[in-house]
Design an enzyme around this catalytic site. Structure first.
Site, PDB file in Angstrom:
ATOM      1  N   CYS A 117      -1.355  -2.622  -1.013  1.00  0.00           N
ATOM      2  CA  CYS A 117      -2.017  -1.584  -1.806  1.00  0.00           C
ATOM      3  C   CYS A 117      -1.692  -1.722  -3.284  1.00  0.00           C
ATOM      4  O   CYS A 117      -2.511  -1.403  -4.155  1.00  0.00           O
ATOM      5  CB  CYS A 117      -1.631  -0.196  -1.302  1.00  0.00           C
ATOM      6  SG  CYS A 117       0.148   0.151  -1.379  1.00  0.00           S
ATOM      7  N   GLU A 186     -20.717  -8.827  -0.153  1.00  0.00           N
ATOM      8  CA  GLU A 186     -20.055  -9.100  -1.430  1.00  0.00           C
ATOM      9  C   GLU A 186     -18.637  -9.596  -1.169  1.00  0.00           C
ATOM     10  O   GLU A 186     -17.874  -8.960  -0.437  1.00  0.00           O
ATOM     11  CB  GLU A 186     -20.023  -7.837  -2.294  1.00  0.00           C
ATOM     12  CG  GLU A 186     -19.472  -8.076  -3.685  1.00  0.00           C
ATOM     13  CD  GLU A 186     -19.570  -6.836  -4.552  1.00  0.00           C
ATOM     14  OE1 GLU A 186     -20.031  -6.937  -5.691  1.00  0.00           O
ATOM     15  OE2 GLU A 186     -19.186  -5.748  -4.071  1.00  0.00           O
ATOM     16  N   HIS A 278       2.958   4.536  -1.344  1.00  0.00           N
ATOM     17  CA  HIS A 278       1.616   3.995  -1.547  1.00  0.00           C
ATOM     18  C   HIS A 278       1.317   3.894  -3.040  1.00  0.00           C
ATOM     19  O   HIS A 278       1.824   4.679  -3.846  1.00  0.00           O
ATOM     20  CB  HIS A 278       0.611   4.930  -0.867  1.00  0.00           C
ATOM     21  CG  HIS A 278      -0.750   4.343  -0.671  1.00  0.00           C
ATOM     22  ND1 HIS A 278      -0.963   3.068  -0.214  1.00  0.00           N
ATOM     23  CD2 HIS A 278      -1.995   4.883  -0.866  1.00  0.00           C
ATOM     24  CE1 HIS A 278      -2.274   2.844  -0.128  1.00  0.00           C
ATOM     25  NE2 HIS A 278      -2.907   3.925  -0.528  1.00  0.00           N
ATOM     26  N   ASN A 302      -7.323   6.098  -4.421  1.00  0.00           N
ATOM     27  CA  ASN A 302      -6.624   5.486  -3.294  1.00  0.00           C
ATOM     28  C   ASN A 302      -7.322   4.170  -2.941  1.00  0.00           C
ATOM     29  O   ASN A 302      -8.520   4.164  -2.651  1.00  0.00           O
ATOM     30  CB  ASN A 302      -6.661   6.447  -2.101  1.00  0.00           C
ATOM     31  CG  ASN A 302      -5.835   5.947  -0.929  1.00  0.00           C
ATOM     32  OD1 ASN A 302      -5.473   4.776  -0.851  1.00  0.00           O
ATOM     33  ND2 ASN A 302      -5.545   6.844   0.004  1.00  0.00           N
TER      34      ASN A 302
END
Length: 706
Positions: A117, A186, A278, A302
């Site tokens: 992340c 994509e 995160h 996020n």
């Protein structure tokens, strides 16, 4: 609403990079070829042959995937590598694959099963900075002039590198295993991720990290990290808000991170909708009027593409009913992972904030002054330039760099006119194997000439408290009045080896240079650390040796023990049943490893190869039985021929330890002779009347690696 989004057209001045003015290898316009792969040549070759490229240096197999421990073995064993067109066919998606669909956007992708992340949040921030985007993601790529090959660029430890990949991507049950595009055809983000995985060593080596690392590799810029709760608790909201608003106008990339709960990194979703441990992107800041007062808001994203904050000022919050219709339009109600938060809530729920910009102007808001930067490659060599911290008597042997400051803004209180970035270069090939050492930067106001140990004992540094940190990239700001200064980068512990990149950012009135010693000094080159040339200058008589070395070396022009083993087994031991093992190659590296980095440079390899040529001749002359192995008597004769003084008992001991079937192979002989020759040389260089006197640190530095 006063909205500050992540604009590509900021008000900051461009930075002057003194290292890259000549467009040398490693510059933005001429990046170094990662793994010596030339994208243009490779693509044309495969187009001419009518074949699709397969990258042998990062093959589509389990090695490139790595140990993704979070995935069950049943999943890992069933991963299938497919090209984009085959992925679309497997998913029954009509149409052809595209590199870009329209243009790059933060909404293009969502995180997959790799815990990266931090990297994806950084990509979302990167999409706002178009100049950087085209540098990292060359936009001329597509699937029309197609050969299954793509390339991306990253700033790695002082220079830009061009990374070539094939377009095989890991899938499980017809879905991309890692990052996926929301528009299924994509592929720029999955391919960018693969290129970065190649740089890291594998996909699993991208697990866990900080956005600041990716920011640095996307730009080579300056990053600052703020601990939000500390800033907020100290009533520094004004300072924090100023940093955020300036950063959004200064071509910056901004990310934030939440704290982990407990000792294990687990992405649990709290009742508030915020994910623990995160990384998130910051995509805008705004100030709105709610009818009674002004409210400062932060827009957060996020990288999962879902799971949003559900408190005040979230998508469904009634607080949006208190603002004007114009302000309310800024709140887009969709489950895309992007949401607004009040600054106070943001500081309470997030642990850190990281801002990165090519230019330090965002730090103090001085957007007029132009900065320049000089980047130096340096090295701490055990026993020579690894002097340790200021408390060590060897501190003065550390690399030294001189700064001459001619002006400071006296109208600005403590004008931070110098910024130093010390980045340590890991010796490990794989990112998860990296072991960072505690590093520090010490600055002294100085007289002319190289500074010796007596000066450091008598004088105090500019910062009285010397802090060492395990950061990959240590950043320090200094307010230096006109005068001359010396910058000393160091590892806290003496004799600890390592390589580094020192970036010195200064206002344009300041000059920077490596710290030369005086003309009277005989050991000038022992301490002067200059930028490393892009490749070694190879004499004509050694060109064939360099060609062999280059075929097996990594992108940094170095060999690991595994790479050396492959080289030796495919050259010296070719056709033999007795091969070099990893342990023997590790010993060989340690014997010639002058910089104690655990890897072999061409200069070191050239030394090794030359010795091997000599030892092979001795082996063949001593092997009178012509069996290809040495008996005890033949080994004794070979040791004498090498002019190494070793009594018969020691020769017998070595023979007993090494013999397999009552004889010694060429592989064993070369390893033994290299060690004996190295020990004999060390004794000869350091002995007096047949004895050596040294302290423990000197002994350990010389003999621990044998």
């Amino acid at each position: 609403m006063t909205l500050s989004s992540m604009s590509e057209t900021g008000t900051c001045t461009d930075i002057i990079n003194l290292r890259y003015q000549d467009g040398s290898v490693g510059s933005p316009s001429k990046p170094q070829k990662f793994n010596y792969q030339d994208f243009g040549q490779l693509k044309q070759t495969y187009l001419r042959k009518g074949r699709l490229f397969v990258d042998s240096t990062f093959p589509p197999d389990y090695k490139s995937l790595g140990n993704l421990s979070d995935l069950p073995r049943s999943v890992r064993s069933r991963v299938e590598w497919l090209r984009p067109s085959d992925i679309l066919k497997a998913q029954n998606v009509k149409g052809e694959p595209s590199f870009f669909v329209e243009s790059a956007s933060r909404f293009d992708f969502a995180q997959g099963k790799v815990g990266n992340c931090w990297f994806l949040a950084a990509i979302a921030s990167l999409t706002f900075q178009k100049d950087l985007m085209v540098q990292v993601v060359p936009t001329e790529q597509d699937f029309e002039d197609y050969a299954g090959i793509f390339h991306f660029r990253f700033w790695r430890f002082g220079k830009w590198v061009d990374v070539v990949i094939d377009d095989y991507l890991p899938t499980f049950q017809r879905e991309l295993l890692s990052v996926s595009a929301k528009t299924r055809n994509e592929f720029w983000v999955p391919l960018l991720e693969k290129a970065y995985a190649k740089v890291c060593g594998s996909y699993s080596d991208m697990n866990a990290g900080l956005p600041s690392e990716a920011f640095k590799d996307f730009s080579g810029g300056v990053h600052m990290t703020y601990k939000l709760k500390e800033v907020h608790d100290r009533n520094h909201d004004e300072v924090l808000w100023g940093q955020l608003t300036r950063a959004t106008k200064c071509k910056s990339m901004i990310c934030s991170g939440t704290a982990q709960k407990g000792d294990t990194i687990v992405n649990t979703v709290a009742d508030s909708g915020i994910v623990d441990a995160h990384a998130y992107s910051i995509t805008a800041v705004a100030e709105v009027h709610d009818g009674s007062s002004n409210v400062r808001l932060v827009r957060v994203m996020n990288p999962w593409g879902e799971k949003e904050w559900n408190g005040k000022w979230s998508d469904e919050s009634s607080w949006w009913n208190r603002v004007s219709s114009e302000d309310k339009a800024k709140c887009v109600k969709r489950d895309d992972g992007e949401f607004w938060m009040e600054l106070e809530d943001f500081c309470q729920h997030f642990q850190i904030l990281t801002i990165c910009c090519e230019n330090p102007n965002f730090i103090d808001g001085d957007v007029i002054t132009q900065w320049k930067v000089m980047i130096y490659d340096g090295e701490w060599v055990a026993g020579r330039t690894a002097g340790g911290s200021l408390s060590n008597s060897t501190f003065s042997t550390n690399p030294q760099f001189r700064i001459t400051v001619t002006e400071i803004d006296t109208e600005e209180k403590e004008d931070k006119n110098v910024l130093l970035s010390l980045m340590q270069i890991p010796s490990q090939r794989y990112r998860n194997d990296e072991r960072l050492r505690p590093i520090g930067i010490t600055v002294f106001e100085t007289p002319a000439g190289r500074i010796e140990n007596s000066f450091f004992r008598r004088n105090s540094p500019m910062k009285r408290i010397q802090l060492y940190g395990y950061e990959r990239d240590l950043i320090e700001q200094h307010s230096l009045k006109p005068g001359e200064y010396v910058v000393v980068p160091s590892i806290m512990k003496a004799y600890a080896p390592g390589k580094f990149v020192l970036s010195v950012y200064t206002k344009t009135e300041t000059s920077i240079e490596p710290h030369h010693e005086g003309e009277d000094d005989d050991d000038d080159e022992d301490h002067l650390i200059l930028p490393t040339p892009p490749k070694p200058v190879v004499p004509a008589e050694k060109s064939s040796v360099y060609d062999i070395f280059k075929s097996y070396a990594d992108q940094n022009g170095e060999l690991s023990a595994w790479q050396l083993r492959k080289l030796l087994n495919e050259t010296i031991a070719k056709g033999s049943s007795d091969l070099f093992d990893w342990s023997a190659c590790r010993t060989m590296i340690s014997v010639v490893d002058a910089d104690r980095m655990g890897r072999m440079t061409f200069k070191e390899f050239s030394t090794l190869w030359s010795k091997f040529e000599d030892f092979k001749k001795i082996f063949n002359r001593s092997n009178v039985s012509k069996t290809g192995t040495l008996t005890y008597d033949e080994l004794k004769s070979a040791v004498q021929a090498a002019d190494i003084e070793l009594d018969d008992n020691m020769v017998w001991l070595q023979y007993s330890l090494l013999q397999g079937d009552s004889s010694i192979s060429l592989v064993d002989f070369l390893t033994l002779m290299l060690r004996m020759d190295n020990m004999a040389k060390k004794f000869k260089d350091k002995s007096s009347d047949g004895f050596i006197t040294m302290d423990w640190n000197e002994f350990a530095a010389d003999f621990m690696f044998i």
